[in-house]
Design a protein around this motif. Sequence first.
Motif, PDB file in Angstrom:
ATOM      1  N   VAL A  59      -5.728  -4.425  -1.443  1.00 14.99           N
ATOM      2  CA  VAL A  59      -4.777  -3.534  -0.785  1.00 14.99           C
ATOM      3  C   VAL A  59      -5.153  -2.060  -0.970  1.00 14.99           C
ATOM      4  O   VAL A  59      -5.377  -1.335   0.001  1.00 14.99           O
ATOM      5  CB  VAL A  59      -3.336  -3.758  -1.304  1.00 14.99           C
ATOM      6  CG1 VAL A  59      -2.367  -2.823  -0.594  1.00 14.99           C
ATOM      7  CG2 VAL A  59      -2.915  -5.222  -1.107  1.00 14.99           C
ATOM      8  N   HIS A  60      -5.207  -1.638  -2.220  1.00 12.64           N
ATOM      9  CA  HIS A  60      -5.289  -0.194  -2.464  1.00 12.64           C
ATOM     10  C   HIS A  60      -6.679   0.403  -2.239  1.00 12.64           C
ATOM     11  O   HIS A  60      -6.805   1.598  -1.988  1.00 12.64           O
ATOM     12  CB  HIS A  60      -4.789   0.120  -3.878  1.00 12.64           C
ATOM     13  CG  HIS A  60      -3.339  -0.223  -4.073  1.00 12.64           C
ATOM     14  ND1 HIS A  60      -2.329   0.353  -3.327  1.00 12.64           N
ATOM     15  CD2 HIS A  60      -2.726  -1.113  -4.891  1.00 12.64           C
ATOM     16  CE1 HIS A  60      -1.169  -0.152  -3.698  1.00 12.64           C
ATOM     17  NE2 HIS A  60      -1.378  -1.052  -4.642  1.00 12.64           N
ATOM     18  N   ARG A  86       0.834  -1.203   0.000  1.00 12.56           N
ATOM     19  CA  ARG A  86       0.000   0.000   0.000  1.00 12.56           C
ATOM     20  C   ARG A  86       0.873   1.260   0.000  1.00 12.56           C
ATOM     21  O   ARG A  86       0.581   2.239  -0.683  1.00 12.56           O
ATOM     22  CB  ARG A  86      -0.922  -0.024   1.225  1.00 12.56           C
ATOM     23  CG  ARG A  86      -2.018   1.029   1.230  1.00 12.56           C
ATOM     24  CD  ARG A  86      -2.945   0.829   2.429  1.00 12.56           C
ATOM     25  NE  ARG A  86      -3.742  -0.375   2.324  1.00 12.56           N
ATOM     26  CZ  ARG A  86      -3.703  -1.406   3.195  1.00 12.56           C
ATOM     27  NH1 ARG A  86      -2.929  -1.376   4.248  1.00 12.56           N
ATOM     28  NH2 ARG A  86      -4.459  -2.455   3.008  1.00 12.56           N
TER      29      ARG A  86
END
Lengths: 287, 322
Positions: B288-289, B72
Amino acid sequence: MTETRTFTDMEQIICTSARLMHADKLYFTAIGGPPLVAVLLAKTLHAPNLAYVVEDGTIAPQVQLPAPMFLIEASGGSYRAASWTDMNTVGFHAGLGYLDYGILAAVQVDEYGNFNSTFVGPAYERPERRFGGPGGANEIASLCWRTILMTRQQGRKFVKKLDFMSSPGFLDGSAGARERAGLPADTGPWRVVTEMAVFDFDEESHRIRLMGLAPWATVDDVVAEMEFEPLVASTLENIEVPGEEELAVLRAQVDPSGRTVRGRWITVELDGESARLVEQEAPAEGA
Amino acid sequence: MTVLAEGTGTFLQPDPDAHRRYIRDNKEKGLVSKVMSEAEAVKRFVDDGDYVAYDCNLWVRGPAALMREIVRQKKRELWIAAKFTAHDATMLVAAGCVNRIDVGWMEVGRVITEAQAAGDVQLFEWSNGAMTYRLLAGSLGVPFLPLRYLGGTDVFKTGTKLIEDPYTGNPINVVPALNPDVALVHVNQCDEYGNARIFGAGLQPVETAMAAKKVIISTEEIVSTDEIRKDPQKTRIPYYAVDAVVHVPFGGYPGTVPGLYKAHLEHLMESGAAQMQGKMDEYLDKWVHSVSSNEEMLEKHVGQEKLAVLKAEETIKEGYYE
C-alpha cells in the motif's frame, strides 16, 4: 474374514452425512468445508441430481471436482448453476420453505441443538478464541425445515452451556420455543453427526438423543466426550464405517488436497457388521 | 405495536427521511462523467467516522483497490459491515482505519483478536443474511424489515426487536435498515456515468449501492454508454446512484474476479503469514504505502507476466463473458 480400514474422523463425519442426503430434496449448505464436501460426495456417489444452494446466491451448480477452494475459486463453485442470484434471494427461498435441509458445521453444540460459531471464552469482548461469526448459519438453521450439524465428538464441543449462541436449535427446548422467538413453525435441528455417533432430537423434550453408533464405539465412549448426558434411543442404528468406494471418491475426486477431510486417524478391524478399534490418534489441539 | 423483546446493543440508527434529504441535496442527477482516480474518489467520498459497506471481499470480486486506498489515505474510525468478509477487516484494522465492525462472517486472526483485547475495535454480532437484509431495508427506503431468523439467539441482542405481527398476531423479528455513509462496489463493466454491470452470483451489490449515501464503483473495464443502452437489462446499478467511477483493472486483486482472473494465492499466503508473524506493518508498507496506486502496485510487486497467468488460468468464461 477380517479387514483393516483406516480413515479420519472427518471422513467418517462426511460419509455419514452424505448418506443422509437424497436427490429429491433441496439443500442449503455452508459455502465450503465439510458441509459442501459432504454434499459433493453425495452427488458423486448416489444422488447426481441433488440440488443445493449456497449463500452467495448460487442455485443448483454442477461443480467440477475437486471441490473448489472456499470462496477463492468462485467461478468453480458456481459453475453451471441453474441460476445466479444473490444472498437476499436465496434467503427468501429458504424463508418460503423451499429449502429442506440446512447443512452446517458447529464449534459448540448444546443439548437442544443450539450452536456456536462465534467464539469460545469468558466473554464476547474477551474471547479465548474467536471464529468467523454466524455467517449464514443463523438464517439457514432458522429457515430450512431441518438442519444437519456436523461436528467432532469432543467434550468441549458438546457443552452444557454455549459460550455464545450464534444459531438456533430448539432454544430452551420448550414446546413452541422457536415460534415464540419469531422463527418459522415446524423447523429445527434434525441430526447431529460425529465420527462416533448420530444424534436426533426427542419429539417431546427436544433434547438431543443418541440414535446411531459407530460399530467400534460404545455409548460410554460417546458420553465420555460430552459435557451432558444425552438421551439414548432404545435401539441404536449401526453407522457403517466409511466404505472403500466412499473413501476412494472422497480422497481421489472430491478433496484430493486433503484440505477438508484431514483429521485424526482411526484404524478399525472389520468383521461383518462389527468393527474393533485398533487405534486412534488423540484429537489435535484446536481441531 | 407491542415489542416483546429487544436487543440493546449498538447499531447505526435508521433515519429514512434524513437519508432522502441527503439524496435530494447531494446526488448528481445529470449525465455527468464521474471517472476519477482511486485517490480522488476516496479523498472526496470517504470521511473519517463513516460507516462503510462493501460488496464481496478480498477473495472474490471485492473492492480491494479502494480498500487499499483507504489504508493509504489513513482514514480513521470507520465502521464496517463485515458480512461475507475475508481478511478485509484484518487489513483495515491492522492499518488503524476501523474501530467498529458489524459481523456476519469474517476471517479472524490475531490482528482482530488483539485489537479487540486492546479495546481498539468493537465487534457487533449479526449474520451475513441479517446484514444483507438490513442493506435491503436501507435500499427500499424503509426504517426496518421483518425477518424470520435471529430470534432466540445471542445474535438477537445486538439490535433486533421481537414484535407482535400486526397482521397475524404471531411473534416476528424486525431489524433496522442500514444506510451506510459509503458503499464500495467492484464491478465488471461500467460506463463513465456509473451504469454498472456485475457478472456472476454475488452478495448484495445492488442493495449495498442503493442503500448508501455515497457510492464508489471501481470497475475492471469502462464501456461506452452506447453499449450500456443496447443491453439495458445488464445494468444492475443505475448512474444516478453513483458518485465516483474508478477504472481499476485488477481492482479485485489479490482476489478473483470470476470469469476474468484467478485469485493470487501466493499473495494471500503472504498476507496470512504477515498476520501470523505480526508483520502486518511490513505487508502494508509493501502493498500500500510504497506505491501510489493499484496500477503502480501491480507493476512493481506483481508484474505483467503474473497478471497474464492469473487471467489465463481463469478458464471458466461461461455466464460471465460468453
